[in-house]
Structure formats: C-alpha cells, structure tokens
Design a protein around this motif. Structure first.
Motif, PDB file in Angstrom:
ATOM      1  N   LEU A  73     -52.227   5.107 -76.542  1.00  0.00           N
ATOM      2  CA  LEU A  73     -53.041   3.922 -76.313  1.00  0.00           C
ATOM      3  C   LEU A  73     -52.085   2.764 -76.060  1.00  0.00           C
ATOM      4  CD1 LEU A  73     -55.824   4.171 -79.038  1.00  0.00           C
ATOM      5  CD2 LEU A  73     -56.000   4.642 -76.586  1.00  0.00           C
ATOM      6  N   ILE A  74     -52.162   2.180 -74.870  1.00  0.00           N
ATOM      7  CA  ILE A  74     -51.320   1.024 -74.576  1.00  0.00           C
ATOM      8  C   ILE A  74     -52.079  -0.280 -74.822  1.00  0.00           C
ATOM      9  CG2 ILE A  74     -49.784   2.277 -73.029  1.00  0.00           C
ATOM     10  CD1 ILE A  74     -51.335   1.022 -70.668  1.00  0.00           C
ATOM     11  N   GLU A  75     -53.392  -0.163 -74.980  1.00  0.00           N
ATOM     12  CA  GLU A  75     -54.292  -1.213 -75.445  1.00  0.00           C
ATOM     13  C   GLU A  75     -55.373  -0.465 -76.211  1.00  0.00           C
ATOM     14  OE1 GLU A  75     -55.740  -3.708 -72.270  1.00  0.00           O
ATOM     15  OE2 GLU A  75     -53.759  -3.819 -71.346  1.00  0.00           O
ATOM     16  N   PRO A  76     -56.221  -1.164 -76.976  1.00  0.00           N
ATOM     17  CA  PRO A  76     -57.215  -0.439 -77.782  1.00  0.00           C
ATOM     18  C   PRO A  76     -58.110   0.513 -76.994  1.00  0.00           C
ATOM     19  CG  PRO A  76     -57.058  -2.705 -78.526  1.00  0.00           C
ATOM     20  CD  PRO A  76     -56.209  -2.601 -77.274  1.00  0.00           C
ATOM     21  N   THR A  77     -58.389   0.227 -75.725  1.00  0.00           N
ATOM     22  CA  THR A  77     -59.248   1.122 -74.943  1.00  0.00           C
ATOM     23  C   THR A  77     -58.584   1.528 -73.625  1.00  0.00           C
ATOM     24  OG1 THR A  77     -60.427  -0.706 -73.888  1.00  0.00           O
ATOM     25  CG2 THR A  77     -61.381   0.193 -75.936  1.00  0.00           C
ATOM     26  N   VAL A  78     -57.259   1.671 -73.650  1.00  0.00           N
ATOM     27  CA  VAL A  78     -56.536   2.101 -72.452  1.00  0.00           C
ATOM     28  C   VAL A  78     -55.595   3.249 -72.827  1.00  0.00           C
ATOM     29  CG1 VAL A  78     -54.997   1.466 -70.567  1.00  0.00           C
ATOM     30  CG2 VAL A  78     -56.654  -0.202 -71.428  1.00  0.00           C
ATOM     31  N   LEU A  79     -55.885   4.422 -72.279  1.00  0.00           N
ATOM     32  CA  LEU A  79     -55.054   5.602 -72.487  1.00  0.00           C
ATOM     33  C   LEU A  79     -54.085   5.726 -71.320  1.00  0.00           C
ATOM     34  CD1 LEU A  79     -54.520   8.414 -73.909  1.00  0.00           C
ATOM     35  CD2 LEU A  79     -56.066   9.352 -72.159  1.00  0.00           C
ATOM     36  N   LYS A  80     -52.815   5.953 -71.636  1.00  0.00           N
ATOM     37  CA  LYS A  80     -51.810   6.208 -70.603  1.00  0.00           C
ATOM     38  C   LYS A  80     -51.138   7.532 -70.930  1.00  0.00           C
ATOM     39  CE  LYS A  80     -47.805   4.231 -68.262  1.00  0.00           C
ATOM     40  NZ  LYS A  80     -46.919   3.042 -68.222  1.00  0.00           N
ATOM     41  N   MET A  81     -51.141   8.419 -69.933  1.00  0.00           N
ATOM     42  CA  MET A  81     -50.533   9.738 -70.098  1.00  0.00           C
ATOM     43  C   MET A  81     -49.567   9.958 -68.943  1.00  0.00           C
ATOM     44  SD  MET A  81     -52.480  13.376 -70.428  1.00  0.00           S
ATOM     45  CE  MET A  81     -53.112  12.847 -72.016  1.00  0.00           C
ATOM     46  N   GLN A  82     -48.380  10.447 -69.258  1.00  0.00           N
ATOM     47  CA  GLN A  82     -47.404  10.763 -68.225  1.00  0.00           C
ATOM     48  C   GLN A  82     -46.952  12.205 -68.391  1.00  0.00           C
ATOM     49  OE1 GLN A  82     -44.631   7.399 -69.016  1.00  0.00           O
ATOM     50  NE2 GLN A  82     -44.999   6.940 -66.857  1.00  0.00           N
ATOM     51  N   ARG A  83     -46.732  12.842 -67.247  1.00  0.00           N
ATOM     52  CA  ARG A  83     -46.268  14.234 -67.279  1.00  0.00           C
ATOM     53  C   ARG A  83     -45.399  14.484 -66.063  1.00  0.00           C
ATOM     54  NH1 ARG A  83     -48.917  18.959 -69.399  1.00  0.00           N
ATOM     55  NH2 ARG A  83     -50.010  17.472 -70.704  1.00  0.00           N
ATOM     56  N   MET A  84     -44.262  15.092 -66.282  1.00  0.00           N
ATOM     57  CA  MET A  84     -43.396  15.517 -65.194  1.00  0.00           C
ATOM     58  C   MET A  84     -43.921  16.863 -64.696  1.00  0.00           C
ATOM     59  SD  MET A  84     -40.814  14.348 -63.541  1.00  0.00           S
ATOM     60  CE  MET A  84     -40.126  13.197 -64.712  1.00  0.00           C
ATOM     61  N   LEU A  85     -44.210  16.921 -63.410  1.00  0.00           N
ATOM     62  CA  LEU A  85     -44.776  18.133 -62.819  1.00  0.00           C
ATOM     63  C   LEU A  85     -43.827  18.697 -61.771  1.00  0.00           C
ATOM     64  CD1 LEU A  85     -48.449  16.895 -62.318  1.00  0.00           C
ATOM     65  CD2 LEU A  85     -47.586  18.400 -64.121  1.00  0.00           C
ATOM     66  N   PRO A  86     -43.770  20.019 -61.668  1.00  0.00           N
ATOM     67  CA  PRO A  86     -42.896  20.627 -60.664  1.00  0.00           C
ATOM     68  C   PRO A  86     -43.467  20.436 -59.261  1.00  0.00           C
ATOM     69  CG  PRO A  86     -44.158  22.325 -61.797  1.00  0.00           C
ATOM     70  CD  PRO A  86     -44.471  21.018 -62.477  1.00  0.00           C
ATOM     71  N   GLY A  87     -42.605  20.087 -58.337  1.00  0.00           N
ATOM     72  CA  GLY A  87     -43.030  19.975 -56.946  1.00  0.00           C
ATOM     73  C   GLY A  87     -43.022  18.545 -56.447  1.00  0.00           C
ATOM     74  N   SER A  88     -43.200  18.441 -55.164  1.00  0.00           N
ATOM     75  CA  SER A  88     -43.146  17.149 -54.483  1.00  0.00           C
ATOM     76  C   SER A  88     -44.392  16.308 -54.763  1.00  0.00           C
ATOM     77  CB  SER A  88     -43.018  17.367 -52.976  1.00  0.00           C
ATOM     78  OG  SER A  88     -44.230  17.920 -52.473  1.00  0.00           O
ATOM     79  N   VAL A  89     -44.260  15.016 -54.508  1.00  0.00           N
ATOM     80  CA  VAL A  89     -45.398  14.104 -54.618  1.00  0.00           C
ATOM     81  C   VAL A  89     -46.534  14.583 -53.723  1.00  0.00           C
ATOM     82  CG1 VAL A  89     -46.163  11.762 -54.041  1.00  0.00           C
ATOM     83  CG2 VAL A  89     -44.059  12.090 -55.344  1.00  0.00           C
ATOM     84  N   GLU A  90     -46.214  15.025 -52.519  1.00  0.00           N
ATOM     85  CA  GLU A  90     -47.239  15.481 -51.586  1.00  0.00           C
ATOM     86  C   GLU A  90     -47.996  16.697 -52.131  1.00  0.00           C
ATOM     87  OE1 GLU A  90     -44.370  12.959 -49.614  1.00  0.00           O
ATOM     88  OE2 GLU A  90     -44.048  14.799 -50.753  1.00  0.00           O
ATOM     89  N   ARG A  91     -47.276  17.594 -52.767  1.00  0.00           N
ATOM     90  CA  ARG A  91     -47.928  18.781 -53.335  1.00  0.00           C
ATOM     91  C   ARG A  91     -48.868  18.391 -54.476  1.00  0.00           C
ATOM     92  NH1 ARG A  91     -45.542  23.595 -56.925  1.00  0.00           N
ATOM     93  NH2 ARG A  91     -47.212  25.098 -56.610  1.00  0.00           N
ATOM     94  N   VAL A  92     -48.392  17.552 -55.381  1.00  0.00           N
ATOM     95  CA  VAL A  92     -49.234  17.117 -56.500  1.00  0.00           C
ATOM     96  C   VAL A  92     -50.416  16.311 -55.975  1.00  0.00           C
ATOM     97  CG1 VAL A  92     -49.307  15.791 -58.654  1.00  0.00           C
ATOM     98  CG2 VAL A  92     -47.292  17.209 -58.123  1.00  0.00           C
ATOM     99  N   TRP A  93     -50.197  15.459 -54.969  1.00  0.00           N
ATOM    100  CA  TRP A  93     -51.280  14.674 -54.363  1.00  0.00           C
ATOM    101  C   TRP A  93     -52.384  15.591 -53.840  1.00  0.00           C
ATOM    102  CZ3 TRP A  93     -52.781   9.742 -54.198  1.00  0.00           C
ATOM    103  CH2 TRP A  93     -53.671   9.336 -53.204  1.00  0.00           C
TER     104      TRP A  93
END
Length: 177
Positions: A13-33
C-alpha cells in the motif's frame, strides 16, 4: 518498492487505498504487452475480452479462473466459475503504459519498463472501495501475475485458487485493518 519474502514478491500500500505491485518478468516489453492487451493471451493468466487500445473505449473482462491452471485448486465459497466486468481504456502509450477503469469504482495502471532482456511490470490499483475488496484484488493481482510469470517462463503455475486463498490470508496479515 516491493518486498520479497521467501521468493514471493508482495504488493504494498503506497497510500491507504492504493496498491502497487512490481514484478520482473522474462521477455521483452513487447511480449509482456501482448499478454496484457491481446484477449487470447490475456485469458491465459487474467481474463479474456477484446480490448480496443483507444482512450474512451469500453471493453469487458471475462474471468474463468478455474481454467487458468491445471488443477485449478479449490474455488473459495462465494466465488463464481465466471465473472464479468465492464472497464474503459483511459490512456494508452503502447507498449509501455495502459490505464483503465476497473469497473466503476477504481482504476488500474499497468506500466512496462525494459530491464535488459526482461520487463519490469508495475501494477497500480487505486481506490478499491472496501478493505475486503482491497484484500481480494491484492491477492488476485498477485496470483494472476504468478500465473503470467509461469506462462512466460514456460513453467507450470501453482493451482490458482489455492494460491489466491493463501495470498489473501497473507495480505490480510500485511495490511492494517
């Protein structure tokens, strides 16, 4: 910043009602997009539904979480085999940024950033209306991104529902009442 415990990356929670999640994923930005925006690929980890990448256009997400993993795990009581939600595209900067409404009460920002051969996915979910919804979407994003990560790695994901149930309990402990 996200926290890692036992190789599990939790959203914060970066604010009381804001969830932030980060994850490193294999592959290019275009593939994940493509896994984020193309209905057939998105249905493999989140929800199906055609999405026109133009601000102001509505689309429908259709969840069939029992079909994400084999086995699916035990579906929690009160959860349906299928759920639907109408969303709207608010902003698109392909292939780096997609901002959408999440039903009528909240919104979600997806950001993709190249990190060498991999992609950093950042999901920011704002304004879930209740703590119960916050816990459900926190566990949901986490479990769904676990499936996406496994698919991108060519691995077999853990049973979705079992993972979601455990993660919901974890987030209940992590986030203040």
């Amino acid at each position: 910043m996200t926290q890692t415990t036992k190789n599990t990356v939790y959203g914060q929670l970066i604010e009381p009602t804001v969830l932030k999640m980060q994850r490193m994923l294999p592959g290019s930005v275009e593939r994940v997009w493509s896994y984020l925006t193309e209905g057939e690929l998105r249905s493999q980890w989140l929800a199906s539904g055609d999405m026109e990448l133009r601000p102001g256009t509505e689309f429908e997400f259709v969840w069939r979480n029992d079909e994400l993993t084999n086995p699916p795990g035990k579906r929690p009581e009160g959860m349906s085999a299928e759920n639907r939600m109408v969303c709207k595209v608010l902003e698109v900067d392909a292939p780096r940024r997609l901002f959408i409404t999440w039903g009528v009460q909240s919104d979600v920002l997806f950001e993709l950033a190249p990190q060498g051969d991999d992609t950093l996915l950042t999901i920011t979910h704002r304004r879930p209306p209740t703590r119960d919804v916050l816990l459900s979407v926190s566990a949901g994003w986490h479990a769904h991104v676990d499936v996406l990560e496994a698919k991108l790695e060519g691995a077999t994901p853990r049973p979705h529902w079992d993972n979601w149930v455990q993660l919901r309990s974890d987030y209940d402990q992590r986030f203040p009442a």
